[in-house]
Write a protein that holds these residues in place. Structure first.
Motif, mmCIF file in Angstrom:
data_model
loop_
_atom_site.group_PDB
_atom_site.id
_atom_site.type_symbol
_atom_site.label_atom_id
_atom_site.label_comp_id
_atom_site.label_asym_id
_atom_site.label_seq_id
_atom_site.Cartn_x
_atom_site.Cartn_y
_atom_site.Cartn_z
ATOM 1 N N VAL A 103 5.309 -10.079 -9.438
ATOM 2 C CA VAL A 103 5.059 -8.965 -10.351
ATOM 3 C C VAL A 103 4.275 -9.498 -11.543
ATOM 4 O O VAL A 103 4.251 -10.702 -11.800
ATOM 5 N N GLY A 104 3.640 -8.581 -12.266
ATOM 6 C CA GLY A 104 2.846 -9.040 -13.383
ATOM 7 C C GLY A 104 2.683 -8.023 -14.479
ATOM 8 O O GLY A 104 2.975 -6.830 -14.307
ATOM 9 N N LEU A 105 2.224 -8.506 -15.608
ATOM 10 C CA LEU A 105 1.910 -7.670 -16.758
ATOM 11 C C LEU A 105 0.447 -7.281 -16.620
ATOM 12 O O LEU A 105 -0.450 -8.122 -16.716
ATOM 13 N N ALA A 119 0.812 -1.225 0.000
ATOM 14 C CA ALA A 119 0.000 0.000 0.000
ATOM 15 C C ALA A 119 0.840 1.267 0.000
ATOM 16 O O ALA A 119 0.344 2.338 -0.359
ATOM 17 N N THR A 120 2.113 1.170 0.404
ATOM 18 C CA THR A 120 2.973 2.355 0.445
ATOM 19 C C THR A 120 3.743 2.587 -0.851
ATOM 20 O O THR A 120 4.408 3.622 -0.992
ATOM 21 N N LEU A 121 3.666 1.674 -1.805
ATOM 22 C CA LEU A 121 4.417 1.824 -3.047
ATOM 23 C C LEU A 121 3.837 2.954 -3.902
ATOM 24 O O LEU A 121 2.622 3.169 -3.923
ATOM 25 N N PRO A 122 4.698 3.650 -4.635
ATOM 26 C CA PRO A 122 4.196 4.655 -5.589
ATOM 27 C C PRO A 122 3.302 3.989 -6.642
ATOM 28 O O PRO A 122 3.504 2.827 -7.006
ATOM 29 N N TYR A 123 2.352 4.758 -7.144
ATOM 30 C CA TYR A 123 1.396 4.240 -8.131
ATOM 31 C C TYR A 123 2.100 3.671 -9.353
ATOM 32 O O TYR A 123 1.615 2.709 -9.959
ATOM 33 N N GLU A 124 3.250 4.224 -9.713
ATOM 34 C CA GLU A 124 3.954 3.735 -10.907
ATOM 35 C C GLU A 124 4.381 2.288 -10.775
ATOM 36 O O GLU A 124 4.670 1.617 -11.784
ATOM 37 N N TYR A 125 4.446 1.770 -9.534
ATOM 38 C CA TYR A 125 4.830 0.382 -9.325
ATOM 39 C C TYR A 125 3.640 -0.539 -9.069
ATOM 40 O O TYR A 125 3.807 -1.757 -9.040
ATOM 41 N N THR A 126 2.458 0.028 -8.872
ATOM 42 C CA THR A 126 1.286 -0.806 -8.596
ATOM 43 C C THR A 126 0.257 -0.768 -9.720
ATOM 44 O O THR A 126 -0.466 -1.745 -9.929
ATOM 45 N N TRP A 170 -4.542 -9.384 -14.823
ATOM 46 C CA TRP A 170 -3.126 -9.689 -15.030
ATOM 47 C C TRP A 170 -2.987 -10.582 -16.264
ATOM 48 O O TRP A 170 -3.549 -11.672 -16.313
ATOM 49 N N ALA A 171 -2.229 -10.113 -17.242
ATOM 50 C CA ALA A 171 -1.974 -10.940 -18.424
ATOM 51 C C ALA A 171 -1.024 -12.074 -18.094
ATOM 52 O O ALA A 171 -1.136 -13.179 -18.630
ATOM 53 N N GLY A 212 -3.197 0.478 -21.506
ATOM 54 C CA GLY A 212 -2.570 -0.656 -22.153
ATOM 55 C C GLY A 212 -1.941 -1.580 -21.130
ATOM 56 O O GLY A 212 -2.405 -1.701 -20.013
ATOM 57 N N ALA A 213 -0.856 -2.247 -21.507
ATOM 58 C CA ALA A 213 -0.213 -3.206 -20.619
ATOM 59 C C ALA A 213 0.996 -2.562 -19.954
ATOM 60 O O ALA A 213 1.758 -1.826 -20.572
ATOM 61 N N GLU A 214 1.181 -2.836 -18.692
ATOM 62 C CA GLU A 214 2.327 -2.313 -17.963
ATOM 63 C C GLU A 214 2.690 -3.292 -16.860
ATOM 64 O O GLU A 214 1.874 -4.088 -16.410
ATOM 65 N N TRP A 215 3.944 -3.209 -16.411
ATOM 66 C CA TRP A 215 4.405 -4.068 -15.331
ATOM 67 C C TRP A 215 4.064 -3.440 -13.987
ATOM 68 O O TRP A 215 4.132 -2.225 -13.821
ATOM 69 N N ALA A 216 3.690 -4.282 -13.037
ATOM 70 C CA ALA A 216 3.301 -3.789 -11.720
ATOM 71 C C ALA A 216 3.557 -4.872 -10.682
ATOM 72 O O ALA A 216 3.705 -6.046 -10.997
ATOM 73 N N VAL A 217 3.600 -4.453 -9.426
ATOM 74 C CA VAL A 217 3.768 -5.389 -8.310
ATOM 75 C C VAL A 217 2.432 -6.029 -7.972
ATOM 76 O O VAL A 217 1.416 -5.338 -7.836
ATOM 77 N N VAL A 218 2.423 -7.329 -7.847
ATOM 78 C CA VAL A 218 1.226 -8.041 -7.396
ATOM 79 C C VAL A 218 1.184 -8.033 -5.876
ATOM 80 O O VAL A 218 0.225 -7.569 -5.260
#
Length: 264
Positions: free
Chosen positions: A199-201, A74-81, A137-138, A208-214
């Motif tokens: 992590v996931g796509l 919950a503390t991660l920046p949005y760019e990582y979630t 999640w792809a 579109g598609a982006e990488w993020a922390v699950v």
């Protein structure tokens, strides 16, 4: 007799991961034992298995159990979630009037799932929960992280269906490692030195598609899927090892912190 290479204690519930890790440990010359209900009398062990059984034997084994904090995701920046995530409680989650993905941060006390409203959440005592936007999640990957670097990993799902494939040689390996390296460089101090990060796509209509922390999980209670078991074992051994070897850095991530003195 416990060898100088160490002792790996396994919870009694059989899993394919426990079989793979025990085989790897034996190749290193470690003593491996599947525990029963009685104390073993052995000290300074490493452990692999579930948290409920760990709570019964950790003191007897003198093992330090490392785990990520409840609020790390919950503390991660949005760019990582790629989605909004909040740490809350089960009682507060029951007031949700919209669909949301709700899960316990660590324990598997109820199924992690999309709930249409808070009324659909299962009964149970109040406890911390993570509430996040519903996403698709792809592909999802499990990464075994040691000292801020990815040791090994595995794809484990494609669009929510089990599909295990080693990270090494995967078509997405470079992208996964690039994302993970950036994440760990910026946010890795909030994790124990040995941990599993998923992590996931992420596929969204807006971006579109982006990488993020699950999510992040305890390495000592994680399925290794198609990851290299020898490299995964390196992470597991650190994540649940003798209390006498607990570093000062990892002390705050120790589940049984009251009885675990840092080695310094």
């Amino acid at each position: 007799m416990v060898t100088k290479q160490g002792f790996l204690a396994l919870a009694p519930q059989y899993t394919t991961t426990s079989e793979l890790l025990s085989a790897s440990a034996r190749r290193r010359g470690m003593y491996v034992e599947v525990l029963g209900g009685a104390p073993t009398g052995r000290r300074g062990a490493h452990y692999y298995g579930g948290p409920a059984f760990a709570a019964r034997v950790a003191d007897d084994l003198e093992v330090a159990l490392l785990e990520p904090s409840d609020d790390w995701l919950a503390t991660l920046p949005y760019e990582y979630t790629g989605r909004h995530i909040a740490i809350s409680t089960l009682s507060e989650a029951r007031s949700l009037s919209r669909p949301a993905f709700v899960k316990p941060p660590r324990e598997k006390s109820f199924p992690a799932a999309v709930y249409s409203t808070g009324d659909d959440l299962p009964p149970g005592p109040d406890a911390p929960v993570l509430i996040s936007d519903v996403v698709t999640w792809a592909a999802e990957f499990r990464l075994y992280v040691l000292d801020g670097g990815v040791r090994t990993g595995s794809q484990y799902t494609m669009f929510g269906r089990l599909d295990a494939e080693p990270l090494e040689g995967h078509r997405h390996e470079a992208a996964v490692r690039e994302f993970a390296d950036d994440l760990l460089a910026r946010c890795g101090e909030g994790l124990p030195s040995a941990v599993v990060v998923d992590v996931g796509l992420l596929t969204t209509p807006e971006s579109g598609a982006e990488w993020a922390v699950v999510e992040a999980n305890m390495a000592w209670f994680s399925n290794c899927y198609a990851a290299d078991p020898d490299r995964a074992l390196d992470v597991v051994l650190r994540s649940a090892g003798p209390r006498t070897g607990l570093s000062e850095r990892d002390h705050r991530f120790c589940r049984n912190i009251e009885d675990a003195a840092p080695a310094g």
